[in-house]
Scaffold this motif. Structure first.
Motif, PDB file in Angstrom:
ATOM      1  N   SER A 284      -8.629  -4.634  -4.031  1.00  0.00           N
ATOM      2  CA  SER A 284      -8.598  -5.405  -2.491  1.00  0.00           C
ATOM      3  C   SER A 284      -9.713  -5.788  -2.150  1.00  0.00           C
ATOM      4  O   SER A 284     -10.679  -5.472  -2.365  1.00  0.00           O
ATOM      5  CB  SER A 284      -8.035  -4.257  -1.609  1.00  0.00           C
TER       6      SER A 284
ATOM      7  N   ARG B 199       6.459   0.336  -4.089  1.00  0.00           N
ATOM      8  CA  ARG B 199       5.366   0.385  -3.264  1.00  0.00           C
ATOM      9  C   ARG B 199       4.657  -1.066  -3.339  1.00  0.00           C
ATOM     10  O   ARG B 199       5.207  -1.811  -4.641  1.00  0.00           O
ATOM     11  CB  ARG B 199       4.263   1.004  -3.666  1.00  0.00           C
TER      12      ARG B 199
ATOM     13  N   THR C  69     -11.017   5.960  -0.037  1.00  0.00           N
ATOM     14  CA  THR C  69     -11.086   5.935   1.316  1.00  0.00           C
ATOM     15  C   THR C  69     -12.483   6.397   1.614  1.00  0.00           C
ATOM     16  O   THR C  69     -12.775   7.849   1.633  1.00  0.00           O
ATOM     17  CB  THR C  69      -9.990   7.013   1.850  1.00  0.00           C
TER      18      THR C  69
ATOM     19  N   LEU D  43      -4.386   3.182 -11.190  1.00  0.00           N
ATOM     20  CA  LEU D  43      -4.477   2.507  -9.762  1.00  0.00           C
ATOM     21  C   LEU D  43      -5.053   3.820  -8.894  1.00  0.00           C
ATOM     22  O   LEU D  43      -4.575   4.897  -9.267  1.00  0.00           O
ATOM     23  CB  LEU D  43      -3.392   2.297  -9.118  1.00  0.00           C
TER      24      LEU D  43
ATOM     25  N   GLN E 278      -6.860   4.991  -4.968  1.00  0.00           N
ATOM     26  CA  GLN E 278      -7.058   4.624  -3.701  1.00  0.00           C
ATOM     27  C   GLN E 278      -8.694   4.900  -3.189  1.00  0.00           C
ATOM     28  O   GLN E 278      -8.758   6.135  -3.630  1.00  0.00           O
ATOM     29  CB  GLN E 278      -6.042   5.060  -2.756  1.00  0.00           C
TER      30      GLN E 278
ATOM     31  N   SER F 105     -13.121   1.472   1.920  1.00  0.00           N
ATOM     32  CA  SER F 105     -11.624   1.828   1.842  1.00  0.00           C
ATOM     33  C   SER F 105     -10.774   0.742   1.257  1.00  0.00           C
ATOM     34  O   SER F 105     -10.788  -0.567   1.863  1.00  0.00           O
ATOM     35  CB  SER F 105     -11.016   2.112   3.343  1.00  0.00           C
ATOM     36  N   GLY F 106      -9.908   1.140   0.219  1.00  0.00           N
ATOM     37  CA  GLY F 106      -9.102   0.111  -0.304  1.00  0.00           C
ATOM     38  C   GLY F 106      -8.549   0.643  -1.812  1.00  0.00           C
ATOM     39  O   GLY F 106      -8.862   1.811  -2.012  1.00  0.00           O
ATOM     40  N   TRP F 107      -7.913  -0.360  -2.448  1.00  0.00           N
ATOM     41  CA  TRP F 107      -7.446   0.257  -3.927  1.00  0.00           C
ATOM     42  C   TRP F 107      -8.256  -0.581  -5.028  1.00  0.00           C
ATOM     43  O   TRP F 107      -8.628  -1.757  -4.852  1.00  0.00           O
ATOM     44  CB  TRP F 107      -6.049  -0.049  -3.617  1.00  0.00           C
TER      45      TRP F 107
END
Length: 234
Positions: A125, A30, A110, A106, A108, A153-155
Motif C-alpha cells: 500500500s 476482502r 500497524t 499477505l 498487515q 501502517s498498511g499492507w
C-alpha cells in the motif's frame, strides 16, 4: 465479479468442469486477499505499488505507471543491487498479481517495521514508507547486505520460493543463510556470522559460510530455497 456454480450465466452455457464450477472464481471476501496460494487480488480504491511485470490480469478501468523512487533511492539501487522496480496501480477494478508462480503471503503492518529482501516484494500500500537500508552488522567489506525496509501502517505482499518457516527470534539466537532469508522484524538486531571452518560441511556450497544472526523480539521468515545457483567459474 465472482460467479458461483449456479450463476455462471450464458457465457458458460454448454461448458462444465472444475475450471468453471465456481471453485476458481474471483475471491471477493476482502478488498485485498490471496486469490490462491500463488496469486494476489487487489480491489482498487486507493492506489498501490506493485513489482513491475507482476500484473497477470485485471478487470475494470486500471492504469499502470512506472514509479520512480527519487534520486536518493535510485542511487541506492545502483550502488547496492537491492532493486525494487515498481509500478503505481490506479483506477477502479480488480488487479491480479503473481511472480514466477512463487507463493504469495499477505501481511498487515500497524505502526511497525518489516525488512524484506527486494526480490521478494510483490506489492504494498502507498501508505507505507519504504527505503533501501544496509543490514545492521553487515559491513561493505564483509559483503554488505541491503534490504528494503517498510515502516508505518498498511499492507504488504511478499513471495517465497516454496512454503516458508517463520522463526521466533526471542526463543533463541537465530541464524539463517543470506540467500534464503525473506524478511524479518525491523526491530531485530542483526550481525553477520562467519563459519569458514564448517563451510565445507554445511549445505551444498560455500555460501553457507556466512549467515545473518538475529537477536531480540521479532520473527524471521526463511524460504526453502537459496535462489538460482550461480555456475562455478572454470
Amino acid at each position: 465479479m465472482a460467479l458461483g456454480p449456479a450463476a455462471q450465466g450464458d457465457g458458460f452455457a454448454g461448458i462444465s468442469g472444475d475450471l468453471v464450477d465456481g471453485r476458481f472464481s474471483e475471491k471477493e471476501s476482502r478488498p485485498i486477499a490471496n486469490q490462491n496460494i500463488k496469486m494476489l487480488r487487489v480491489r482498487l480504491g486507493e492506489p498501490f505499488m506493485a513489482r513491475q511485470g507482476s500484473m497477470v490480469a485485471y478487470q475494470g478501468n486500471v492504469d499502470f505507471e512506472y514509479e520512480g523512487s527519487g534520486a536518493a533511492k535510485f542511487l541506492k539501487k545502483a550502488l547496492t543491487g537491492e532493486g525494487l522496480p515498481l509500478m503505481r496501480c490506479t483506477g477502479q477494478g480488480d488487479v491480479f498479481l503473481a511472480d514466477r508462480a512463487f507463493e504469495v503471503h499477505l501481511l498487515q503492518i500497524t505502526d511497525s517495521g518489516l525488512s524484506i529482501s527486494g526480490k521478494n516484494v510483490l506489492a504494498f500500500s502507498q501508505s507505507l514508507d519504504w527505503n533501501i537500508e544496509r543490514v545492521r552488522g553487515a559491513s561493505m567489506a564483509a559483503g554488505g547486505l541491503f534490504n528494503t525496509t517498510f515502516r508505518g501502517s498498511g499492507w504488504v505482499a511478499l513471495t517465497t520460493d516454496g512454503p516458508p518457516v517463520v522463526l521466533n527470534a526471542a526463543e533463541a539466537p537465530t541464524f539463517a543463510d543470506t540467500n534464503a532469508i525473506v524478511a524479518w522484524s525491523a526491530s531485530l538486531q542483526t550481525q553477520l556470522k562467519t563459519s569458514f571452518k564448517a563451510g565445507a560441511l554445511i549445505g551444498r556450497g560455500s555460501g553457507e559460510a556466512v549467515q545473518v544472526s538475529f537477536h531480540g523480539n521479532g520473527f524471521v521468515i526463511v524460504q526453502p530455497s537459496e535462489g538460482v545457483p550461480i555456475p562455478s567459474q572454470p
